[in-house]
Design an enzyme around this catalytic site. Structure first.
Site, PDB file in Angstrom:
ATOM      1  N   GLY A  72      -9.728   8.661  -2.023  1.00 36.29           N
ATOM      2  CA  GLY A  72      -9.228  10.017  -1.849  1.00 36.29           C
ATOM      3  C   GLY A  72     -10.063  11.078  -2.536  1.00 36.29           C
TER       4      GLY A  72
ATOM      5  N   THR B 124       1.521   7.062   0.577  1.00 41.30           N
ATOM      6  CA  THR B 124       0.724   6.046  -0.132  1.00 41.30           C
ATOM      7  C   THR B 124       1.285   5.741  -1.512  1.00 41.30           C
ATOM      8  OG1 THR B 124      -1.543   5.520  -0.812  1.00 41.30           O
ATOM      9  CG2 THR B 124      -0.812   7.745  -1.257  1.00 41.30           C
TER      10      THR B 124
ATOM     11  N   THR C 123      -7.608   7.887   4.967  1.00 42.32           N
ATOM     12  CA  THR C 123      -7.280   6.806   4.039  1.00 42.32           C
ATOM     13  C   THR C 123      -8.577   6.416   3.333  1.00 42.32           C
ATOM     14  OG1 THR C 123      -7.592   5.192   5.818  1.00 42.32           O
ATOM     15  CG2 THR C 123      -5.338   5.877   5.372  1.00 42.32           C
ATOM     16  N   GLY C 124      -8.438   5.626   2.289  1.00 41.52           N
ATOM     17  CA  GLY C 124      -9.626   5.229   1.529  1.00 41.52           C
ATOM     18  C   GLY C 124      -9.742   6.041   0.254  1.00 41.52           C
TER      19      GLY C 124
ATOM     20  N   SER D 117       0.800  -1.228   0.000  1.00 42.05           N
ATOM     21  CA  SER D 117       0.000   0.000   0.000  1.00 42.05           C
ATOM     22  C   SER D 117       0.830   1.275   0.000  1.00 42.05           C
ATOM     23  CB  SER D 117      -0.912   0.000   1.229  1.00 42.05           C
ATOM     24  OG  SER D 117      -0.152   0.033   2.418  1.00 42.05           O
TER      25      SER D 117
ATOM     26  N   GLY E 250      -4.404  11.302  -5.413  1.00 47.34           N
ATOM     27  CA  GLY E 250      -5.516  11.228  -4.479  1.00 47.34           C
ATOM     28  C   GLY E 250      -5.401  12.326  -3.435  1.00 47.34           C
ATOM     29  N   ASP E 251      -5.935  12.052  -2.277  1.00 44.53           N
ATOM     30  CA  ASP E 251      -5.948  13.040  -1.194  1.00 44.53           C
ATOM     31  C   ASP E 251      -4.623  13.119  -0.438  1.00 44.53           C
ATOM     32  OD1 ASP E 251      -6.512  10.386  -0.365  1.00 44.53           O
ATOM     33  OD2 ASP E 251      -7.279  11.117   1.547  1.00 44.53           O
TER      34      ASP E 251
ATOM     35  N   ARG F 265      -2.644  10.200 -11.745  1.00 44.02           N
ATOM     36  CA  ARG F 265      -3.753  10.470 -10.805  1.00 44.02           C
ATOM     37  C   ARG F 265      -3.202  10.740  -9.405  1.00 44.02           C
ATOM     38  NH1 ARG F 265      -5.324   7.964  -5.748  1.00 44.02           N
ATOM     39  NH2 ARG F 265      -7.541   8.304  -5.447  1.00 44.02           N
TER      40      ARG F 265
ATOM     41  N   THR G  47      -2.896   3.101   2.214  1.00 44.54           N
ATOM     42  CA  THR G  47      -2.240   4.352   2.637  1.00 44.54           C
ATOM     43  C   THR G  47      -1.917   4.215   4.112  1.00 44.54           C
ATOM     44  OG1 THR G  47      -3.651   5.613   1.122  1.00 44.54           O
ATOM     45  CG2 THR G  47      -2.627   6.875   2.884  1.00 44.54           C
TER      46      THR G  47
HETATM   47  N1  GLY Z   1      -6.379   7.806  -0.021  1.00 41.06           N
HETATM   48  C1  GLY Z   1      -5.421   7.411  -0.963  1.00 41.06           C
HETATM   49  C2  GLY Z   1      -5.752   7.738  -2.341  1.00 41.06           C
HETATM   50  O1  GLY Z   1      -6.908   7.949  -2.676  1.00 41.06           O
HETATM   51  O2  GLY Z   1      -4.852   7.776  -3.152  1.00 41.06           O
END
Ligand code: GLY
Length: 340
Positions: A255, A219, A252-253, A86, A231-232, A229, A201
């Site tokens: 994003g 992450t 996490t999850g 991860s 994410g958050d 791409r 993450t």
């Molecule tokens: N939370 C990690 C992502 O969406 O990349």
């Protein structure tokens, strides 16, 4: 499973149970005993791998060291674990089989932040993010520029794609459609038949003995993502937020939802307005669920800590685990799942 149904399956399943390492210790304690800490320091990390991150961070934190060094050490251990799919080396790659990493860091006492996005070949992106924070006038550097910046600071280029991650990616590619030219092996393992995308993450947040707060989110991002791409995780206020007067939060999850709701910032602002870390996390999870008509078919998780060392965690669905190291030792808990 045909192409369309396979994609529908992804859509519905993506994110469920995610933000969770593939390798988690089995033991955990219910979160009901987690919340309040009578003394500092305290560290909270997301996922089952949080136990290992906390253990490393505590070597600094437990000796009176500062929270920034502690969270970096904790996150580095997970980034450098090739078995963890991860984060860092061993992380699952993008749709072209290339590992692209995102990370952010915040130092409460310095009121400062750094981040890298889509960085390739560098095992410890959170340490590069720290250098962005400490050695540049910027907050975020991405892609090729982030790699060059890391190399300039002496980081070594490495192949981050382990055989295990490569095989998982290849199976994903081979089973994606029965209308293309990629075939899976004849003897496909059960676990390889419906490979869902994951958002693994880790967040590592700490308050040191002096009450100073720091945090990291790092992450490999959404597995098999479109190259580039983000994410958050590298976005300050989304995957991570720290305010030295109040506390810290990490996500996490999935994003995309956390970016749209400025999730970690919201959790910290909730704490500023008087909510406990637990209430603050649940409030933001509720907002995400409400934005999806009460039926979010993905997973998002938040962890939070306030200046007193009180902790909280909540997610859309149950199954989210997190680790807290405080005067009670290093323990794994299960967060509250609001849709269960
Ligand atoms: N939370 C990690 C992502 O969406 O990349």
């Amino acid at each position: 499973m045909g192409d369309l149904s396979r994609r529908d399956f992804f859509k519905n399943a993506a994110g469920v149970g995610l933000g969770i390492s593939f390798f988690e210790p089995i033991l955990f304690k219910r979160r009901a005993t987690a919340g309040v800490s009578a003394s500092l320091p305290v560290i909270i990390s997301s996922g089952g791998h949080g136990i290992k991150a906390n253990e490393a961070a505590w070597q600094i934190l437990g000796k009176g060291g500062n929270s920034l060094d502690a969270v970096e050490k904790g996150a580095n251990v997970i980034e450098s674990d090739p078995e963890d799919m991860s984060v860092g080396i061993g992380g699952l790659p993008n749709e072209e089989g290339e590992v692209e990493l995102d990370a952010s860091i915040m130092s409460g006492p310095d009121r400062n932040a750094g981040a890298v996005g889509g960085i390739k070949y560098i095992e410890n992106p959170c340490s590069v993010a720290r250098l962005v924070m400490e050695r540049t006038d910027h907050v975020m550097i991405v892609g090729e520029g982030a790699l060059r910046f890391a190399l300039a600071h002496g980081f070594q280029k490495k192949n981050l794609l382990t055989d295990r991650a490569r095989e998982r990616w290849l199976r994903w590619k081979e089973t994606m459609s029965d209308k293309d030219d990629w075939f899976p092996p004849k003897e496909l393992k059960e676990a390889e038949k419906d490979l869902v995308q994951t958002y693994g993450t880790i967040n590592v947040l700490a308050v040191d003995v002096n009450g100073n707060i720091s945090g990291i989110t790092t992450t490999s991002g959404l597995s098999f993502k479109i190259p580039g791409r983000l994410g958050d995780s590298p976005i300050i206020g989304a995957g991570l937020y720290v305010d030295n007067d109040v506390g810290a939060a990490g996500a996490t999850g999935r994003g995309e939802e956390v970016i749209k709701t400025c999730g970690s910032f919201m959790v910290v602002e909730n704490m500023r307005r008087g909510m406990s870390p637990q209430q603050a996390c649940e409030d933001v999870v509720k907002r995400i669920i409400n934005w999806h008509g009460g039926k979010a078919d993905f997973q998002d998780n938040f962890v939070a800590i306030n200046k007193k060392g009180e902790t909280g965690a909540a997610s859309i669905r149950k199954g989210f685990r997190y680790a807290v190291y405080n005067e009670k030792g290093n323990n794994l808990y299960e967060g509250v799942g609001l849709l269960d």
